[in-house]
Design an enzyme around this catalytic site. Structure first.
Site, PDB file in Angstrom:
ATOM      1  N   ASP A 254      40.255  38.281  26.446  1.00  0.00           N
ATOM      2  CA  ASP A 254      40.129  39.613  26.340  1.00  0.00           C
ATOM      3  C   ASP A 254      41.627  40.245  26.001  1.00  0.00           C
ATOM      4  OD1 ASP A 254      37.351  39.817  26.922  1.00  0.00           O
ATOM      5  OD2 ASP A 254      37.734  40.674  28.709  1.00  0.00           O
ATOM      6  N   LYS A 276      35.915  44.395  22.823  1.00  0.00           N
ATOM      7  CA  LYS A 276      35.989  45.616  22.246  1.00  0.00           C
ATOM      8  C   LYS A 276      37.280  46.244  21.822  1.00  0.00           C
ATOM      9  CE  LYS A 276      33.158  47.464  25.348  1.00  0.00           C
ATOM     10  NZ  LYS A 276      32.923  46.369  26.188  1.00  0.00           N
ATOM     11  N   MET A 389      38.465  53.033  35.341  1.00  0.00           N
ATOM     12  CA  MET A 389      38.142  53.785  34.577  1.00  0.00           C
ATOM     13  C   MET A 389      39.256  54.109  33.544  1.00  0.00           C
ATOM     14  SD  MET A 389      38.236  57.170  36.973  1.00  0.00           S
ATOM     15  CE  MET A 389      37.766  58.462  35.413  1.00  0.00           C
TER      16      MET A 389
HETATM   17  N1  SAH Z   1      36.757  42.467  35.242  1.00  0.00           N
HETATM   18  C1  SAH Z   1      37.854  43.467  35.409  1.00  0.00           C
HETATM   19  C2  SAH Z   1      37.494  45.097  35.154  1.00  0.00           C
HETATM   20  C3  SAH Z   1      37.274  45.121  33.617  1.00  0.00           C
HETATM   21  S1  SAH Z   1      36.924  47.219  33.432  1.00  0.00           S
HETATM   22  C4  SAH Z   1      38.491  43.378  36.710  1.00  0.00           C
HETATM   23  O1  SAH Z   1      37.805  42.628  37.702  1.00  0.00           O
HETATM   24  O2  SAH Z   1      39.392  43.688  37.221  1.00  0.00           O
HETATM   25  C5  SAH Z   1      38.553  47.421  32.899  1.00  0.00           C
HETATM   26  C6  SAH Z   1      39.386  48.436  33.616  1.00  0.00           C
HETATM   27  O3  SAH Z   1      39.864  47.642  34.897  1.00  0.00           O
HETATM   28  C7  SAH Z   1      40.384  49.030  33.611  1.00  0.00           C
HETATM   29  O4  SAH Z   1      40.036  50.256  32.603  1.00  0.00           O
HETATM   30  C8  SAH Z   1      41.278  49.482  34.568  1.00  0.00           C
HETATM   31  O5  SAH Z   1      40.522  50.700  35.444  1.00  0.00           O
HETATM   32  C9  SAH Z   1      41.070  48.313  35.256  1.00  0.00           C
HETATM   33  N2  SAH Z   1      42.094  47.430  35.340  1.00  0.00           N
HETATM   34  C10 SAH Z   1      42.155  46.034  35.108  1.00  0.00           C
HETATM   35  N3  SAH Z   1      43.401  45.715  35.035  1.00  0.00           N
HETATM   36  C11 SAH Z   1      44.015  46.464  35.444  1.00  0.00           C
HETATM   37  C12 SAH Z   1      45.506  46.550  35.865  1.00  0.00           C
HETATM   38  N4  SAH Z   1      46.441  45.287  35.872  1.00  0.00           N
HETATM   39  N5  SAH Z   1      45.928  47.732  36.556  1.00  0.00           N
HETATM   40  C13 SAH Z   1      45.239  48.744  36.819  1.00  0.00           C
HETATM   41  N6  SAH Z   1      43.866  48.686  36.236  1.00  0.00           N
HETATM   42  C14 SAH Z   1      43.301  47.732  35.705  1.00  0.00           C
END
Ligand code: SAH
Length: 487
Positions: A254, A276, A389
């Site tokens: 990703d 995406k 979000m």
């Molecule tokens: N599978 C991922 C989440 C994917 S959805 C997990 O377990 O973390 C993507 C969302 O994750 C983003 O919109 C944000 O809200 C959050 N996110 C992912 N990495 C982040 C980071 N380093 N700091 C803050 N939010 C994060």
């Protein structure tokens, strides 16, 4: 010789039978001779006088002596030159003459005059590790060398020698690269390495013969590992994830996966950015499925690398269902999900005996997804919400929570780029959430932690810059001012 801050290019040179010139006959030159002779170089040493230990090597016929002051024709036929005199003018003359003839030159302890540098080295038989600090900090390179010296026992040298000796047989037995790689992986994790560690060379050879005779299982079957890459800080990867990244033929990742994590993966794997939000090319979920299938069916080891944890809002479930339906072997490696990482790196305990007995992971990416959430449950007190979000949805999120009775003064922490060097944490009251986020121009990826525990970020923060917070009245003032200035 260039001042550009480009990294040095590492290279292991075959010096056997090749001429190397050493200028200088003292103790410094003496130290440079041993590794050159060990590598099989034909060494010529030019100097008006010789240290007795150097003279002994000349007498023994191991090196040739050119007596007198340096003259550029000493460089005739040389591939490399080492200037090891204590006379700066001579060292300069050697460097200039070498540069003109395109001969690599090392001037001892003179970075600016050297076109190559000798690294700090660790040797275990044919296995060598060379460390360079770019010349800037030889002490750092030496320090690392000492650490590695203690970590690598002699058995690794014996193993390297066996692999070198048996190289041709292994190639004949496993002509295809993918199979060969698998063979090596099994070999290094299995009894051969273990026998060497036990000091049993004969046992190691026997184990090697057995491994070579074995029919490799499922020749053409590839596999997919669904791997969590964590939130950004490469230190949060699991050891299992690291191992799979180093064995992968193809890595489908990703956009959210940090460059620091990708840098730990096998260099010659194929890296394909999917997802995406991919910058240049939009790869749909069906496209990702098709790529996994194509590469696995071609017998490759595919790592599907996802930000955070693959099973937390990562569509990992769908991908496994697809693989299962197509009979592709798979495994899953969990990762540190954004909620856990952001909480830790912002100093917000997700649960706390005084403030929260439960925590909910919520996603609110799309506008429609807001309608399907159980707002009454989300608005309850004494619980923590960890909300994955986009920043655009903050206002709608706040409005719904307030409408369902969550107190306007409920503390929040909004964490942008959690665990990364550029992490920012924004704290405040639920009522002011969208205004504050807009004021500080918070960008994705950001994670919202809402609940009494979020207030602890103000005192327990330890990573990066302290939390940002501004009372709403000040925001209004700032807005007013800029409006005034524009007008
Ligand atoms: N599978 C991922 C989440 C994917 S959805 C997990 O377990 O973390 C993507 C969302 O994750 C983003 O919109 C944000 O809200 C959050 N996110 C992912 N990495 C982040 C980071 N380093 N700091 C803050 N939010 C994060």
């Amino acid at each position: 010789m260039s001042d550009a801050p480009a990294p040095l290019f590492p290279l292991f040179a075959d010096l056997r039978g090749r001429r190397v010139l050493v200028v200088g006959g003292g103790a410094v030159a003496r130290r440079k001779l041993e590794p050159l002779l060990a590598a099989g170089a034909r060494v010529r040493l030019g100097a008006p006088w010789l240290d007795p230990s150097v003279a002994a090597l000349v007498q023994a016929g191991r090196i040739e002596h050119l007596a007198g002051e340096f003259s550029p024709d000493w460089l005739d036929g040389a591939w490399l030159v080492v200037a090891a005199t204590d006379d700066a003018a001579v060292n300069q003359a050697v460097a200039t003459a070498a540069e003109a003839r395109q001969v690599w030159a090392n001037v001892v302890d003179d970075l600016a005059l050297s076109s190559y540098q000798s690294p700090a080295r660790i040797e275990r038989g044919p296995l060598q590790i060379a460390i360079s600090s770019g010349g800037g900090a030889p002490m750092l390179a030496r320090h690392l060398r000492e650490k590695l010296e203690t970590e690598l026992d002699d058995s690794i040298g014996a193993l390297a020698a066996l692999l070198l000796r048996e190289r041709a047989r292994i190639r004949v037995r496993h002509p295809r690269l993918t199979e060969r790689r698998r063979f090596f992986d099994a070999l290094l994790a299995g009894p051969v390495a273990e026998r060497f560690r036990a000091g049993d060379a004969a046992g190691a050879q026997a184990a090697f013969e057995a491994a070579l005779a074995e029919v490799p299982p499922s020749r053409d079957r590839g596999s997919v590992a669904l791997v969590g890459a964590g939130p950004g800080d490469p230190g949060l990867l699991t050891l299992r994830a690291l191992r799979l990244l180093n064995q992968a033929d193809v890595i489908l990742h990703d956009r959210l996966v940090s460059p620091g994590v990708l840098a730990l993966a096998r260099r010659d794997a194929d890296f394909i950015e999917v997802g995406k939000q991919a910058a240049n090319h939009h790869v749909s979920q069906d496209g990702i499925h098709a790529l996994m299938l194509e590469h696995a069916r071609a017998g490759r080891r595919v790592v599907r690398l996802k930000g955070g944890d693959p099973f937390v809002f990562g569509r990992g479930g769908e991908e496994l269902e697809f693989l299962h339906a197509h009979g592709i072997a798979f495994e899953v490696v969990p990762g540190v999900t954004a909620a856990l990482a952001c909480a830790a790196y912002a100093g917000v305990p997700l649960t706390h005996r005084d403030h929260a007995q439960s925590v909910r992971f919520v996603t609110a990416h799309a506008r429609d997804s807001l309608d399907t959430l159980d707002w009454r449950a989300l608005a309850q007190e004494k619980q923590t919400l960890a909300v994955y979000m986009g920043v655009a949805g903050l206002e709608a999120f706040r409005d719904r929570l307030l409408a369902h009775g969550r107190a306007p003064a409920t503390p929040f922490a909004l964490i942008e780029n959690g665990s990364c060097p550029e992490q920012r944490v924004l704290t405040g009251r639920l009522a002011d959430l969208p205004d504050l986020a807009r004021h500080f121009e918070v960008q994705s990826p950001a994670l919202l932690i809402l609940g009494e525990v979020a207030a602890l970020a103000t005192t327990l923060h330890w990573f990066g810059t302290p939390p940002l917070t501004t009372p709403p009245t000040e925001i209004r003032e700032i807005r007013g001012q800029s409006a005034f200035m524009v007008a």
